[in-house]
Design an enzyme around this catalytic site. Structure first.
Site, PDB file in Angstrom:
ATOM      1  N   LEU A 179       0.858  -1.187   0.000  1.00  0.00           N
ATOM      2  CA  LEU A 179       0.000   0.000   0.000  1.00  0.00           C
ATOM      3  C   LEU A 179       0.892   1.234   0.000  1.00  0.00           C
ATOM      4  O   LEU A 179       2.090   1.147   0.280  1.00  0.00           O
ATOM      5  CB  LEU A 179      -0.895   0.006   1.245  1.00  0.00           C
ATOM      6  CG  LEU A 179      -1.876  -1.163   1.378  1.00  0.00           C
ATOM      7  CD1 LEU A 179      -2.568  -1.123   2.730  1.00  0.00           C
ATOM      8  CD2 LEU A 179      -2.896  -1.149   0.250  1.00  0.00           C
ATOM      9  N   SER A 180       0.309   2.388  -0.262  1.00  0.00           N
ATOM     10  CA  SER A 180       1.142   3.587  -0.280  1.00  0.00           C
ATOM     11  C   SER A 180       1.756   3.857   1.087  1.00  0.00           C
ATOM     12  O   SER A 180       2.848   4.419   1.179  1.00  0.00           O
ATOM     13  CB  SER A 180       0.347   4.804  -0.762  1.00  0.00           C
ATOM     14  OG  SER A 180      -0.772   5.035   0.057  1.00  0.00           O
ATOM     15  N   GLU A 181       1.072   3.435   2.178  1.00  0.00           N
ATOM     16  CA  GLU A 181       1.663   3.580   3.503  1.00  0.00           C
ATOM     17  C   GLU A 181       1.264   2.420   4.408  1.00  0.00           C
ATOM     18  O   GLU A 181       0.110   1.969   4.400  1.00  0.00           O
ATOM     19  CB  GLU A 181       1.224   4.880   4.201  1.00  0.00           C
ATOM     20  CG  GLU A 181       1.598   6.150   3.485  1.00  0.00           C
ATOM     21  CD  GLU A 181       3.076   6.463   3.508  1.00  0.00           C
ATOM     22  OE1 GLU A 181       3.793   5.910   4.371  1.00  0.00           O
ATOM     23  OE2 GLU A 181       3.502   7.269   2.674  1.00  0.00           O
ATOM     24  N   THR A 182       2.230   1.957   5.190  1.00  0.00           N
ATOM     25  CA  THR A 182       1.985   1.114   6.356  1.00  0.00           C
ATOM     26  C   THR A 182       2.509   1.891   7.556  1.00  0.00           C
ATOM     27  O   THR A 182       3.663   2.323   7.565  1.00  0.00           O
ATOM     28  CB  THR A 182       2.696  -0.240   6.241  1.00  0.00           C
ATOM     29  OG1 THR A 182       2.151  -0.968   5.127  1.00  0.00           O
ATOM     30  CG2 THR A 182       2.510  -1.054   7.515  1.00  0.00           C
TER      31      THR A 182
ATOM     32  N   CYS B 199       3.105  11.755   6.668  1.00  0.00           N
ATOM     33  CA  CYS B 199       2.054  11.179   5.829  1.00  0.00           C
ATOM     34  C   CYS B 199       0.708  11.540   6.431  1.00  0.00           C
ATOM     35  O   CYS B 199       0.442  11.238   7.606  1.00  0.00           O
ATOM     36  CB  CYS B 199       2.203   9.658   5.726  1.00  0.00           C
ATOM     37  SG  CYS B 199       0.848   8.890   4.811  1.00  0.00           S
TER      38      CYS B 199
END
Length: 260
Positions: free
Chosen positions: A42-45, A69
């Site tokens: 995903l774009s962020e964890t 983020c």
């Protein structure tokens, strides 16, 4: 270890920007967190550990740890306030970008974020080649913000990902005046191993500030025109701060079966 998937900046599933949130008792190694971020893709964890005052929050893309983020902060606040601090309406995160406070107001989550100094830079042939369309203006903060003539151009462009890597900025944002909202935008992050971020909160710490100055208004209603789409309510505050407001939708709760 439980992992929560939350769609941020949307009130319905399969829209907004998905983030994986892991709430832990102690920190694993950076290598382990990076591997999990790559596995999630995903774009962020985001990883959260409780401290004496508030929570420590770190963000990872599939390619690197990042210093700020927005959507994963909103998603982390949703998880903390709905699963861990159910009697609270406010959470404070300690991060690489300083203290970030999130307040729950009804079904909205309000994040207090820093803004960035913006300066206009020359529009270049390299920008035109990368985006396939020549911007009318280029602004540089922590990211690049390129302004285009119309909503339609922003929604339909297909940038060259390799050429985007040669442009300045951590993220390459494109924006124009919106038809139904104050502005429309998209955010590309190839150097972070994210071809397109579905809804970029930190990008709007710059995009909203730009449109606030252009439109002469403190509150900006923004739409991120990715395939998933998402809405942000942005309010320019004093002392170089911005309030980013959005909804969140729980998508899944899972259990990590390997040791982290």
């Amino acid at each position: 270890m439980k992992q929560y998937i939350v769609d941020a900046f949307t009130d319905k599933p399969f829209a907004g920007n998905p983030a994986a949130i892991c709430v832990m008792e102690s920190w694993p190694s950076k290598e382990a967190m990076m591997k999990l971020a790559m596995e999630n893709n995903l774009s962020e964890t985001a990883f959260v550990v409780k401290e004496l005052t508030g929570y420590h929050l770190r963000w990872f893309t599939p390619g690197t740890e990042v210093e700020v983020c927005g959507h994963a902060t909103l998603a982390a606040a949703y998880v903390i306030l709905n699963f861990y601090e159910k009697d609270c309406n406010e959470v404070v995160f300690h991060t690489m970008s300083g203290e970030l406070k999130v307040v729950r107001e009804g079904d909205l989550y309000v994040m207090d974020f820093p803004t960035y100094e913006l300066r206009e830079i020359p529009v270049t042939d390299e920008m035109e080649e990368a985006f396939g369309i020549r911007p009318v203006k280029a602004i540089l903060g922590i990211d690049l913000v390129c302004v285009f003539e119309s909503d339609f151009l922003v929604r339909t462009m297909t940038p060259n990902q390799e050429l985007l890597k040669e442009l300045p900025g951590r993220v390459q944002n494109v924006t124009a005046r919106g038809f139904e909202t104050d502005c429309v935008s998209r955010s590309f992050c190839p150097i972070l191993s994210i071809p397109e971020d579905p809804v970029c909160g930190s990008g709007h710490c710059q995009i909203a500030v730009y449109w606030s100055e252009v439109l002469g208004k403190k509150e900006i209603y923004a739409y991120q025109a990715s395939r998933r789409g998402g809405y942000l309510h942005c309010e320019i505050l004093d002392n170089n701060r911005i309030a980013l407001k959005g909804h969140a939708q729980l998508f899944a709760v899972s259990e990590i079966m390997v040791e982290i």
